[in-house]
Design an enzyme around this catalytic site. Structure first.
Site, PDB file in Angstrom:
ATOM      1  N   ASP A 128       0.518  -3.083  -4.930  1.00 56.05           N
ATOM      2  CA  ASP A 128      -0.022  -2.774  -4.190  1.00 56.05           C
ATOM      3  C   ASP A 128      -0.124  -3.512  -2.751  1.00 56.05           C
ATOM      4  O   ASP A 128      -0.063  -3.145  -1.561  1.00 56.05           O
ATOM      5  CB  ASP A 128      -1.159  -1.885  -4.185  1.00 56.05           C
ATOM      6  CG  ASP A 128      -1.608  -0.970  -5.242  1.00 56.05           C
ATOM      7  OD1 ASP A 128      -0.414  -0.421  -5.995  1.00 56.05           O
ATOM      8  OD2 ASP A 128      -2.698   0.338  -5.079  1.00 56.05           O
ATOM      9  N   ASP A 132       1.208  -0.219   2.091  1.00 55.60           N
ATOM     10  CA  ASP A 132       1.050  -0.812   1.526  1.00 55.60           C
ATOM     11  C   ASP A 132       2.178  -0.777   0.479  1.00 55.60           C
ATOM     12  O   ASP A 132       3.364  -1.010   0.600  1.00 55.60           O
ATOM     13  CB  ASP A 132       0.324   0.322   0.739  1.00 55.60           C
ATOM     14  CG  ASP A 132      -0.872   0.441   0.997  1.00 55.60           C
ATOM     15  OD1 ASP A 132      -1.194   0.073   1.438  1.00 55.60           O
ATOM     16  OD2 ASP A 132      -1.991   1.048  -0.001  1.00 55.60           O
ATOM     17  N   HIS A 166       2.229   5.670  -2.151  1.00 49.25           N
ATOM     18  CA  HIS A 166       2.902   4.806  -3.299  1.00 49.25           C
ATOM     19  C   HIS A 166       4.221   5.299  -4.024  1.00 49.25           C
ATOM     20  O   HIS A 166       4.668   6.684  -4.275  1.00 49.25           O
ATOM     21  CB  HIS A 166       2.957   4.167  -4.046  1.00 49.25           C
ATOM     22  CG  HIS A 166       1.061   2.993  -3.490  1.00 49.25           C
ATOM     23  ND1 HIS A 166      -0.470   2.493  -4.075  1.00 49.25           N
ATOM     24  CD2 HIS A 166       0.654   2.691  -2.344  1.00 49.25           C
ATOM     25  CE1 HIS A 166      -0.940   2.258  -3.398  1.00 49.25           C
ATOM     26  NE2 HIS A 166      -0.528   1.986  -2.632  1.00 49.25           N
ATOM     27  N   ASP A 194       5.800   4.690  -6.773  1.00 50.11           N
ATOM     28  CA  ASP A 194       6.199   3.905  -7.785  1.00 50.11           C
ATOM     29  C   ASP A 194       5.840   5.194  -8.633  1.00 50.11           C
ATOM     30  O   ASP A 194       5.810   5.044  -9.696  1.00 50.11           O
ATOM     31  CB  ASP A 194       5.946   2.686  -8.082  1.00 50.11           C
ATOM     32  CG  ASP A 194       4.074   2.262  -7.929  1.00 50.11           C
ATOM     33  OD1 ASP A 194       3.633   3.063  -7.492  1.00 50.11           O
ATOM     34  OD2 ASP A 194       4.019   1.130  -8.425  1.00 50.11           O
ATOM     35  N   CYS A 202       2.511  -0.190 -10.924  1.00 52.65           N
ATOM     36  CA  CYS A 202       1.093  -0.262 -10.166  1.00 52.65           C
ATOM     37  C   CYS A 202       0.547  -1.829 -10.280  1.00 52.65           C
ATOM     38  O   CYS A 202      -0.086  -2.556  -8.994  1.00 52.65           O
ATOM     39  CB  CYS A 202       0.455   0.462  -9.920  1.00 52.65           C
ATOM     40  SG  CYS A 202       0.818   2.199 -10.395  1.00 52.65           S
TER      41      CYS A 202
HETATM   42  O1  DAV Z   1       1.745  10.147  -8.533  1.00 50.84           O
HETATM   43  O2  DAV Z   1      -0.405   9.495  -7.551  1.00 50.84           O
HETATM   44  C1  DAV Z   1       0.751   7.099  -7.758  1.00 50.84           C
HETATM   45  C2  DAV Z   1       0.772   5.351  -7.843  1.00 50.84           C
HETATM   46  C3  DAV Z   1       0.076   3.795  -7.555  1.00 50.84           C
HETATM   47  N1  DAV Z   1       0.792   3.511  -7.311  1.00 50.84           N
HETATM   48  C4  DAV Z   1       0.649   9.644  -7.391  1.00 50.84           C
HETATM   49  C5  DAV Z   1       0.765   7.628  -6.799  1.00 50.84           C
END
Ligand code: DAV
Length: 369
Positions: free
Chosen positions: A108, A196, A245, A247, A351
């Site tokens: 992140d 981020d 995010h 990913d 992550c």
């Molecule tokens: O689908 O909650 C989580 C991404 C965490 N880096 C989600 C995204």
């Protein structure tokens, strides 16, 4: 010439050196505007804050340490951050926050592009100082590799002007949220550049950046001006009521193949860049779980949050059997890694890591723009 320590241009070239986060002292942050917009309305975390229990920290660290062993056995060097005390009040002239967050999701905060490590602005107040956990490592790389570039994006002020008040309500409802996110009406405003690092995917000369809650258009513009030898593309994923995010939404699993969250498909217009260049975007397999683990921000789609070790090998969370099966059928080797009980600390396999070194050079994967 000193040794090259930092080099990574994409998400799939052979991984040789990586940072892996730690669960130590992780806190559930106190309410603040950006965070409130992300915590799902029905979440067990609403209204809770403070340190997580030692028992859950220990369990998460056990899994992370085991992940380290798996990587080390495969010849990958693993570095760990030096946790600061996250359970302390922080402030700038503009705001105060009761606690910080933690240092499990290294992805992140740190964006590695070639020989550069860039500390993201971040977009939550509780994460403003998170880079400090990684500074001992980054300083070491800087000292040992004379070609390494340590960069940091302009620290944002994160005043109330950065956040839309519309999102402060507790009862927006998923329907309204889906409408808002489809129209790119996100919690962050365009007051100043925000991003981020986990909103950015690296495809050699092209950087794909998710516009959503944690990254605004000004942040993407900043990245464009900063990475002048790259082409920076903004993407967004309607269908995600809490877009933070990229990913758990859009994941290259090897050169030429991307798995896309079937509930958050890339819009037709934005698929062209990939299709014109012979890349396949396929629906990701279903997650194995109906709900996230307790006190977790992320959705069940952490199933797609895989770590690619090389173009033929992918780490998949051990319980995510459908995702593993899909990747196996695509002819790649699956390395199962147990991490679900660490999800609550900030995410999954992608992550929790940040690239230091992957073999390979800068390439153009999308010559047809
Ligand atoms: O689908 O909650 C989580 C991404 C965490 N880096 C989600 C995204």
């Amino acid at each position: 010439m000193s040794k090259t320590i930092v080099n990574s241009w994409n998400e799939w070239d052979p991984l040789k050196h990586v940072i892996l986060g730690k669960a130590d002292g992780c806190c559930i942050p106190a309410p603040e505007p950006a965070l409130d917009a992300k915590v799902p309305e029905e979440s067990d975390m609403k209204g809770e804050y403070g340190p997580r229990t030692q028992e859950t920290v220990d369990k998460a660290n056990e899994l992370l340490d085991n992940f380290e062993k798996i990587l080390t056995k495969r010849g990958i060097k693993v570095d760990r951050p030096q946790p600061i005390n996250h359970n302390q009040k922080i402030e700038t002239p503009d705001w105060k926050s009761e606690t910080m967050f933690g240092c499990m999701p290294a992805r992140d905060v740190i964006l590695t592009v070639g020989n550069e490590m860039l500390e993201a602005t971040m977009s939550y107040r509780c994460r403003w100082f998170e880079y400090l956990n990684y500074r001992p490592l980054i300083q070491k790389y800087f000292n040992e590799d004379s070609n390494m570039k340590h960069e940091t994006a302009p620290k944002p002020r994160l005043t109330d002007l950065d956040y839309r008040k519309d999102y402060l309500s507790d009862s927006i409802g998923v329907q309204k949220r889906l409408e808002w996110t489809k129209n790119k009406f996100f919690v962050t405003t365009e007051e100043e550049p925000l991003f981020d690092a986990a909103d950015i995917l690296r495809f050699g000369k092209d950087l794909i950046v998710q516009h959503g809650f944690t990254t605004n258009l000004k942040g993407i513009d900043w990245l464009k001006r900063h990475f002048q030898n790259h082409r920076v593309h903004a993407v967004n994923f309607p269908g995600d009521p809490y877009p933070i995010h990229i990913d758990a939404t859009f994941t290259p699993i090897t050169e030429g193949i991307i798995i896309n969250n079937p509930q958050r498909r890339l819009p037709e217009e934005q698929r062209k860049l990939f299709e014109k260049n012979g890349w396949k975007i396929i629906d990701a397999a279903q997650p194995a779980h109906n709900s996230p683990p307790p006190l977790c921000y992320s959705s069940v789609w952490l199933s797609m949050n895989v770590l690619v070790l090389d173009p033929k090998t992918v780490c998949v969370e051990k319980s995510e059997v459908y995702q593993a099966e899909q990747i196996d059928k695509l002819g790649l080797e699956v390395v199962p890694v147990e991490l679900r009980d660490a999800y609550a600390f900030g995410g999954g396999l992608h992550c929790s890591t940040a690239d230091v070194f992957r073999e390979g050079n800068l390439k153009d994967y999308f010559p047809n723009q």
